[in-house]
Scaffold this active site. Structure first.
Site, PDB file in Angstrom:
ATOM      1  N   ILE A 213     -32.522  -9.740  -4.379  1.00  0.00           N
ATOM      2  CA  ILE A 213     -31.941 -11.083  -4.377  1.00  0.00           C
ATOM      3  C   ILE A 213     -32.951 -12.089  -3.841  1.00  0.00           C
ATOM      4  CG2 ILE A 213     -30.037 -12.506  -3.569  1.00  0.00           C
ATOM      5  CD1 ILE A 213     -28.430  -9.914  -3.218  1.00  0.00           C
ATOM      6  N   GLU A 214     -33.518 -11.807  -2.692  1.00  0.00           N
ATOM      7  CA  GLU A 214     -34.493 -12.750  -2.146  1.00  0.00           C
ATOM      8  C   GLU A 214     -35.375 -12.020  -1.150  1.00  0.00           C
ATOM      9  OE1 GLU A 214     -33.030 -15.531   0.750  1.00  0.00           O
ATOM     10  OE2 GLU A 214     -31.099 -14.533   0.782  1.00  0.00           O
ATOM     11  N   GLU A 215     -36.516 -12.575  -0.875  1.00  0.00           N
ATOM     12  CA  GLU A 215     -37.371 -12.020   0.150  1.00  0.00           C
ATOM     13  C   GLU A 215     -37.686 -13.099   1.160  1.00  0.00           C
ATOM     14  OE1 GLU A 215     -41.324  -9.335   0.785  1.00  0.00           O
ATOM     15  OE2 GLU A 215     -40.619  -9.744  -1.240  1.00  0.00           O
TER      16      GLU A 215
ATOM     17  N   GLY B 264     -37.314 -10.009   5.941  1.00  0.00           N
ATOM     18  CA  GLY B 264     -37.006  -8.795   5.201  1.00  0.00           C
ATOM     19  C   GLY B 264     -36.609  -9.083   3.772  1.00  0.00           C
TER      20      GLY B 264
ATOM     21  N   LYS C 288     -29.845  -5.455   3.232  1.00  0.00           N
ATOM     22  CA  LYS C 288     -30.947  -6.210   3.801  1.00  0.00           C
ATOM     23  C   LYS C 288     -31.854  -5.254   4.563  1.00  0.00           C
ATOM     24  CE  LYS C 288     -31.971 -10.079   6.823  1.00  0.00           C
ATOM     25  NZ  LYS C 288     -31.455 -11.276   7.457  1.00  0.00           N
TER      26      LYS C 288
ATOM     27  N   ASP D 298     -29.277 -20.957  13.166  1.00  0.00           N
ATOM     28  CA  ASP D 298     -29.925 -21.253  11.892  1.00  0.00           C
ATOM     29  C   ASP D 298     -28.890 -21.602  10.834  1.00  0.00           C
ATOM     30  OD1 ASP D 298     -32.038 -21.725  10.224  1.00  0.00           O
ATOM     31  OD2 ASP D 298     -32.337 -19.631   9.660  1.00  0.00           O
TER      32      ASP D 298
END
Lengths: 439, 287
Positions: free
Chosen positions: A110-112, A116, A133, A228
């Site tokens: 999905i994403e980096e 991680g 994750k 965040d």
């Protein structure tokens, strides 16, 4: 920690049976559990009042046979009714080791991020789609990284319908492979805001903001700061529900903050509260509320409120929008470590009304209290939930009435893909729509 | 606000612990658990670590032995790992080297006092600590063992490392019972809670039950009567069952029985898994 007051701690026990003691080890039947967890026990003075009647007396032997129609009631009463502050032993999870990552089948990444990689995966046993994750654990000099520990712990402590659910933590073959298994959620709010043709309606914004606030209130109540909060960390499913995600910077806080203070290297710049920008090390829940205020504004504007390139620019943008802080709006301003290094602009009133011309008076009040300079004065999540903004027309929309969108994370129709040779037909329509909407 | 749930051992895990499956008798496991916790406690004091971190470490340590056998990991290494991990969880991290040195000191000291006791009472040699070399292999071996132990605790507990400590609950219960004016009851009950950390009860029972047991022991010891005849039993105010409270009391009181010096020596030889394996081999021959 359970804090029973005397009246809440007293439970009304049903007639005791010999099997009662052993039954603590058996799973209670669902019916009983639900009744027990959902309805808070009435604060009883019954024990003293009904001493004469056999039903409220735990040790009494004589029980008159009940008519058949009341059997359900009898079943519920046979077991001791616990106060909601002391769940029965069987509600506590057993000690279970981590499963192997091979219980999941990897689908797509999905994403980096810097912390991680996130994969979409399928649980081989149940077929559920989840997000995996992978935690970065290479060349750690201090054992298991404390940031990863905080993340896992915060997720486990903050189990709430608007916080992304942690299912378990699984491990790979070597000790350096650890994965957090979370519920897979189709969208993140950031991507959604950039691809959706029109901004959210007021009623939708209220629903989203309420969900966000209840999640933040829940975390703060459990002594967790997220640190965040931003639209790309808010996930949204196709049922109008948002989930706070990425607790990579979260940590427990105390009152007062412990020795050593907290780091200022937190929160993505655009959502960072002024006290952090000015070097405070004893900030608290108010930093999350500032971020919530920025998110609220972003939902209204359909673009981030403060798009600064650096910390100084960020501060000047804040001062420009809200007017520079004064001794009344922020009495402790001059005590902040970096306050001397900043030249405040000429005093001027807040420009919030000009920036948000279409929002109600209550809406302006809420956003200005979220973006209050003085952290002590900034509205708390709990207070914000009670704000009149949520009780005036248009009312919050029911989450089920939200539209659904194709999920980029699940690899569904990528609408924004200029290089793609076969752009889906609807993407073209969609482009027209956005151009039409553009000012 | 909902109640935090923490993991507790299941019935199967209690009936047959992994160590028991490997042939380590129950009372030996109990002694080793208690000794491991004492080491954690002593190390915590020398490191000036916060009591919350020490207590958390002891509870994690106790949980660990319901999923792992003492044949696989030593109580020394796991104790170090638990204290290291708990210090991070409680936001008061410690240095690996400090922890390793402190454990080394404690074990040398224990060996010294147990051997000197056996040799003769008159020739009581003064203990002198020999520190390990700064870059020596002893340090790096211990450091590796510490990192592995920390990771194994996390992995084998499924990363469920949230711990609920009993102290706040004790204060509330003492208030409800109107005992806060009696300082002796408060400090004594507090002490029982701390001693109970050396027993497995925090991995077996919910906090209210353990707190009731501490109050029961304290009030009985000081001869303070509380309503204890049905239907007015004070522990029922706090949702505790008599059998459980009594069992916790039993666990705690067993800590105070008289012990031989040889028991202590035997424990000392079994701080590492090597010692445990040797003991198992020796006793396998005898059977």
């Amino acid at each position: 920690m359970s804090l029973p007051s005397s009246s809440q701690a007293v439970f009304e026990a049903g007639p005791s049976t010999p099997s009662r003691k052993r039954s603590r080890w058996e799973p209670h039947e669902a019916l009983h559990d639900d009744a027990e967890m959902n309805e808070p026990q009435p604060p009883l003075k019954r024990r003293s009042k009904s001493k004469g009647t056999s039903l409220s007396d735990p040790r009494s032997q004589a029980v008159t046979p009940e008519p058949r129609s009341q059997i359900r009631v009898v079943v519920e009463r046979q077991r001791p009714r616990h106060s909601i502050y002391v769940p029965p032993r069987t509600h506590h999870p057993p000690l279970t080791p981590s499963r192997s990552v091979y219980s999941y089948e990897r689908l797509n990444s999905i994403e980096e991020g810097s912390y991680g990689v996130v994969f979409r995966a399928r649980d081989k046993e149940t077929g559920d789609i989840v997000a995996l994750k992978k935690l970065k654990l290479d060349d750690e000099k201090h054992g298991f990284p404390i940031t990863a520990l905080r993340e896992v712990n915060a997720l486990m402590v903050c189990q709430h319908e608007n916080v992304v659910g942690i299912r378990e933590v699984v491990v790979g073959e070597t000790l350096t492979q650890v994965f957090i298994v979370m519920d897979f959620i189709e969208h993140d709010l950031k991507t959604l805001l950039t691809v959706m043709p029109a901004p959210f309606l007021q009623s939708e914004i209220k629903t989203l903001l309420k969900q966000l606030l209840s999640a933040v209130a829940f975390c703060h109540e459990r002594w967790i700061l997220h640190r965040d909060l931003k639209t790309s960390n808010l996930l949204m499913n196709n049922r109008g529900q948002i989930k706070v995600a990425d607790f990579g910077l979260a940590r427990r806080y105390g009152d007062p903050v412990g020795v050593g203070g907290l780091t200022q290297l937190v929160v993505t710049l655009w959502y960072r509260a002024p006290e952090i920008l000015l070097g405070a090390t004893t900030y608290s829940t108010a930093v999350d509320m500032w971020s919530v205020g920025c998110i609220f504004a972003e939902l209204l504007l359909k673009e981030p409120l403060f798009q600064a390139k650096g910390e100084i620019e960020m501060l000047s943008m804040i001062f420009k929008l809200l007017g520079p802080p004064t001794t009344t709006t922020w009495p402790d301003y001059s005590l902040l470590p970096l306050a001397n290094t900043i030249n405040l602009p000429a005093p001027h009133p807040s420009q919030l009304r000009q920036r948000f011309p279409h929002i109600s008076v209550a809406g302006i009040d809420l956003i200005s209290r979220m973006l209050a300079y003085d952290p002590e004065d900034r509205i708390s999540a709990e207070e914000a939930l009670q704000h009149p903004y949520f009780r005036e027309s248009p009312f919050p929309k029911h989450p089920d009435l939200f539209g659904s969108f194709p999920s980029v994370a699940a690899g569904e129709k990528r609408r924004k893909h200029p290089d793609s040779p076969h752009a889906p037909v609807r993407a073209a329509d969609y482009k027209l729509l956005t151009e039409f909407d553009a000012p | 606000m909902s109640v935090p749930l923490y993991p507790l051992a299941s019935l199967e895990q209690i009936e047959e612990t992994p160590s028991l499956k490997d042939g380590i008798p129950y009372d030996l496991e109990e002694d080793l658990r208690a000794y491991g916790c004492k080491l954690i406690h002593q190390a915590g004091i020398l490191l000036k670590q916060k009591q919350v971190a020490v207590a958390t470490a002891q509870i994690l340590f106790q949980r660990f032995w319901f999923v792992t056998s003492m044949k696989q990991f030593g109580i020394g290494d796991v104790g170090m790992g638990a204290l290291y991990l708990a210090s991070k969880l409680e936001e008061c991290p410690i240095r690996m080297r400090d922890l390793i040195n402190v454990y080394d000191l404690l074990l040398q000291q224990a060996t010294h006092s147990s051997t000197s006791k056996l040799v003769s009472q008159s020739k009581h040699a003064v203990f002198k600590y020999t520190p390990m070399s700064y870059f020596g292999s002893t340090f790096y071996d211990l450091k590796d063992a510490l990192v592995v132990a920390e990771m194994q605790i996390l992995k084998r507990l499924g990363f469920h490392v949230n711990v609920v400590l009993p102290y706040g609950t004790l204060v509330n219960y003492l208030r409800v019972l109107g005992l806060t004016s009696k300082e002796t009851v408060c400090s004594r009950a507090w002490g029982y809670l701390n001693d109970a950390l050396q027993t497995p009860v925090y991995a077996l029972y919910a906090v209210p039950t353990i707190v009731c047991a501490a109050i029961l022991l304290a009030t009985r010891h000081l001869g303070i009567p509380l309503p204890s005849t049905p239907p007015n039993c004070w522990w029922e105010l706090f949702d505790a069952d008599w059998e459980d409270v009594w069992s916790v009391c039993g666990h705690v009181m067993r800590l105070y029985r008289e012990r031989d010096a040889s028991d202590q020596t035997r424990l000392l030889s079994m701080v590492s898994k090597k010692g445990v394996r040797k003991w198992l081999d020796d006793h396998a021959v005898l059977n």
